[in-house]
Write an enzyme that holds these catalytic residues in place. Structure first.
Site, PDB file in Angstrom:
ATOM      1  N   ARG A 175      41.787  51.064  34.303  1.00 11.83           N
ATOM      2  CA  ARG A 175      42.649  50.891  32.890  1.00 11.83           C
ATOM      3  C   ARG A 175      41.475  51.315  31.793  1.00 11.83           C
ATOM      4  NH1 ARG A 175      45.073  45.089  32.719  1.00 11.83           N
ATOM      5  NH2 ARG A 175      43.250  44.486  33.647  1.00 11.83           N
TER       6      ARG A 175
ATOM      7  N   GLY B 121      34.284  44.033  39.197  1.00 14.08           N
ATOM      8  CA  GLY B 121      34.076  45.090  39.348  1.00 14.08           C
ATOM      9  C   GLY B 121      32.582  45.511  39.095  1.00 14.08           C
ATOM     10  N   HIS B 122      31.754  45.989  39.850  1.00 13.20           N
ATOM     11  CA  HIS B 122      30.392  46.597  39.297  1.00 13.20           C
ATOM     12  C   HIS B 122      30.218  47.992  39.776  1.00 13.20           C
ATOM     13  CE1 HIS B 122      29.539  42.388  38.481  1.00 13.20           C
ATOM     14  NE2 HIS B 122      28.891  42.082  39.838  1.00 13.20           N
TER      15      HIS B 122
ATOM     16  N   GLY C 118      28.020  44.756  32.225  1.00 14.55           N
ATOM     17  CA  GLY C 118      27.005  45.247  32.986  1.00 14.55           C
ATOM     18  C   GLY C 118      26.364  44.340  33.710  1.00 14.55           C
TER      19      GLY C 118
ATOM     20  N   ASN D 201      38.906  40.531  41.142  1.00 14.35           N
ATOM     21  CA  ASN D 201      39.420  41.223  39.600  1.00 14.35           C
ATOM     22  C   ASN D 201      37.948  41.863  39.103  1.00 14.35           C
ATOM     23  OD1 ASN D 201      37.963  38.601  39.678  1.00 14.35           O
ATOM     24  ND2 ASN D 201      39.447  37.791  38.195  1.00 14.35           N
TER      25      ASN D 201
HETATM   26  P1  IMP Z   1      42.952  38.064  36.078  1.00 15.71           P
HETATM   27  O1  IMP Z   1      41.543  37.669  36.198  1.00 15.71           O
HETATM   28  O2  IMP Z   1      43.307  39.293  37.339  1.00 15.71           O
HETATM   29  O3  IMP Z   1      43.998  37.058  36.396  1.00 15.71           O
HETATM   30  O4  IMP Z   1      43.309  38.865  34.833  1.00 15.71           O
HETATM   31  C1  IMP Z   1      43.232  37.942  33.881  1.00 15.71           C
HETATM   32  C2  IMP Z   1      42.711  38.723  32.542  1.00 15.71           C
HETATM   33  O5  IMP Z   1      41.102  38.900  32.781  1.00 15.71           O
HETATM   34  C3  IMP Z   1      43.087  39.955  32.226  1.00 15.71           C
HETATM   35  O6  IMP Z   1      42.998  40.362  30.814  1.00 15.71           O
HETATM   36  C4  IMP Z   1      41.917  40.890  32.877  1.00 15.71           C
HETATM   37  O7  IMP Z   1      42.004  42.090  32.451  1.00 15.71           O
HETATM   38  C5  IMP Z   1      40.836  40.331  32.659  1.00 15.71           C
HETATM   39  N1  IMP Z   1      39.873  40.403  33.761  1.00 15.71           N
HETATM   40  C6  IMP Z   1      39.573  40.001  34.961  1.00 15.71           C
HETATM   41  N2  IMP Z   1      38.568  40.124  35.613  1.00 15.71           N
HETATM   42  C7  IMP Z   1      38.066  40.936  34.496  1.00 15.71           C
HETATM   43  C8  IMP Z   1      36.951  41.764  34.791  1.00 15.71           C
HETATM   44  O8  IMP Z   1      35.759  41.766  35.778  1.00 15.71           O
HETATM   45  N3  IMP Z   1      35.999  42.641  33.551  1.00 15.71           N
HETATM   46  C9  IMP Z   1      37.157  42.390  32.429  1.00 15.71           C
HETATM   47  N4  IMP Z   1      38.200  41.816  32.325  1.00 15.71           N
HETATM   48  C10 IMP Z   1      38.725  41.239  33.315  1.00 15.71           C
END
Ligand code: IMP
Length: 433
Positions: free
Chosen positions: A303, A40-41, A15, A38
């Site tokens: 997910r 998201g807010h 959050g 990667n």
């Molecule tokens: P990547 O950052 O896409 O390479 O993912 C690597 C790991 O970090 C994975 O387990 C993703 O689910 C997790 N991850 C990446 N960004 C987030 C985020 O903003 N929230 C939660 N998990 C994240």
């Protein structure tokens, strides 16, 4: 003026966007310092459709607020432009947006390599967001990255893309016919992005120095969370950057003394997306119940998030590696209605060994299970509480146990998704003003 760094104290999705949104109202600027889309807010404001942001700091919703994307961020320009277009379509003033000329760009081959890498790992896969984050940071470290400033010179851009693609030829062979890999089309597309973004590209580090020298308030915004840190997290099930406070210096271009406070954001329980160890994971119907009531589905990938009890071992570790000066606890309302609440105070390993600290060894961590203290829950709806005194005694005791167990005071408590659904604690008064 106090500059505050906002970081995730768990595995991301704590959050942070909401806290940044609240602080940004009175701050002079916000700068995001690592990660990419990667993250998201979701920002919920009364009477408005929810705002979903991946790259642009949530401060952008305050007209003209200076919102910077720092050099430490990896930027997919297509995503940035579509986020800008979406905001503009809803009447948001984008004049305060700036992107570091040194920020690295996510390229089409990074997206393909991310997916291919995960496929190669099979059931050992990390569960990345497949947004090309890892391959982009790998190219940055390999000195083969394309940066925001390269978009402004077609010749340089073409030369750099050619050099970056050359060593990947073998890995990219299965995608030989993928239209996004055509060099000519790629250069043309990225030059077009350059035209769209040119007016926002800036020396953001210098802008931050000027603000700090002027005694203005800057918020340093992290993404993901401490346990996804590439050095200190649950490697290899981590992201490819450092989501901890130290990285704010690198990803924004300031020194450690430029940051006065570090706020760690934690949910009142724990979640994790993707694979990897999770000592306090709750399996079965209770996990499903909390997932449903907390709306625990990823903002970026949709997910279902894995759910767990509050983990003081991991939070103490996060407090130490970040140097946390304060905690913001979000989603306390999600726990309403639970008769008892388990809080993990230590781990037990596969051979019965007890751990009060976060184990450094991967094999130990993978088998570690939480040992718990049971605290009484509360049944009241707390979403309308606006002062600590309004909370039921059991909720106050739960928070006190958390703060004592970590040794860091709580400044803010989230009791619902809305921006007004927060309780500011006494300690917050000085920091947020
Ligand atoms: P990547 O950052 O896409 O390479 O993912 C690597 C790991 O970090 C994975 O387990 C993703 O689910 C997790 N991850 C990446 N960004 C987030 C985020 O903003 N929230 C939660 N998990 C994240």
């Amino acid at each position: 003026m106090t500059s505050i760094c906002i970081v995730g104290a768990q595995w991301g999705d704590e959050g942070k966007g909401k806290v940044v949104d609240l602080l940004a109202e009175r701050a002079d600027a916000v700068i995001r310092f690592q990660g990419g889309n990667n993250a998201g807010h979701t920002i919920v404001r009364e009477g408005e459709e929810a705002w979903k942001l991946h790259l642009i700091p949530s401060g952008i919703l305050y007209p003209g607020k200076l919102c910077m994307i720092g050099n430490g961020v990896v930027v997919d320009p297509a995503v940035l432009i579509s986020e800008m277009d979406g905001l503009r379509a809803r009447g948001v003033d984008m004049s305060g947006l700036r992107v570091s000329a040194n920020a690295h760009l996510i390229m089409p081959y990074h997206l393909l390599l991310d997916t291919a890498g995960e496929a190669r790992l099979g059931d050992q896969q990390i569960g990345t967001t497949r947004r090309g984050i890892g391959p982009c940071y790998a190219d940055k470290a390999g000195r083969l990255g394309i940066r925001m400033q390269d978009l402004l010179d077609e010749k340089i851009l073409r030369t750099k893309i050619t050099a970056a693609m050359e060593p990947k030829r073998l890995l990219l062979r299965p995608y030989a016919k993928d239209p996004t890999l055509d060099l000519h089309a790629m250069v043309e597309q990225y030059v077009t992005y350059g035209h769209r973004l040119e007016q926002y590209i800036a020396d953001t580090a210098r802008m931050v120095w000027d603000l700090l020298d002027d005694d203005r308030q800057v918020i340093f915004e992290g993404a993901q969370g401490a346990l996804l840190d590439i050095d200190h997290g649950t490697y290899p099930f981590v992201t490819s950057s450092n989501p901890i406070a130290g990285a704010a210096c690198i990803g924004a271009g300031v020194g450690p003394k430029d940051i006065n406070e570090v706020w760690g954001i934690t949910k009142a329980y724990t979640t994790r997306v993707g694979s990897g160890p999770f000592p306090t994971e709750i399996e079965g119907p209770l996990g499903e119940e909390l997932r449903a009531s907390g709306g625990e589905y990823g903002t970026t990938t949709g997910r279902a998030r894995r759910i767990g009890w509050l983990d003081l071992v991991a939070l103490r570790y996060a407090a130490r590696i970040n140097g946390l000066t304060a905690l913001a606890v979000t989603k306390l309302d999600v726990l309403s209605g639970q008769q008892t609440l388990s809080v993990c105070t230590s781990y037990v390993g596969s051979e019965g060994a007890r751990f009060d600290h976060f184990p450094y060894h991967q094999s130990v961590l993978h088998h570690a299970r939480g040992e718990y203290v049971e605290l009484p829950g509360w049944s009241q709806d707390i979403s309308d509480c606006r002062r600590e005194e309004d909370l039921p005694p059991a909720a106050r005791d739960y928070l006190a146990f958390l703060a004592d167990g970590i040794g860091v005071p709580i400044v803010l408590i989230g009791v619902g998704p809305g921006r007004e659904q927060v309780i500011w604690c006494d300690q917050a008064a000085s920091a947020s003003s």
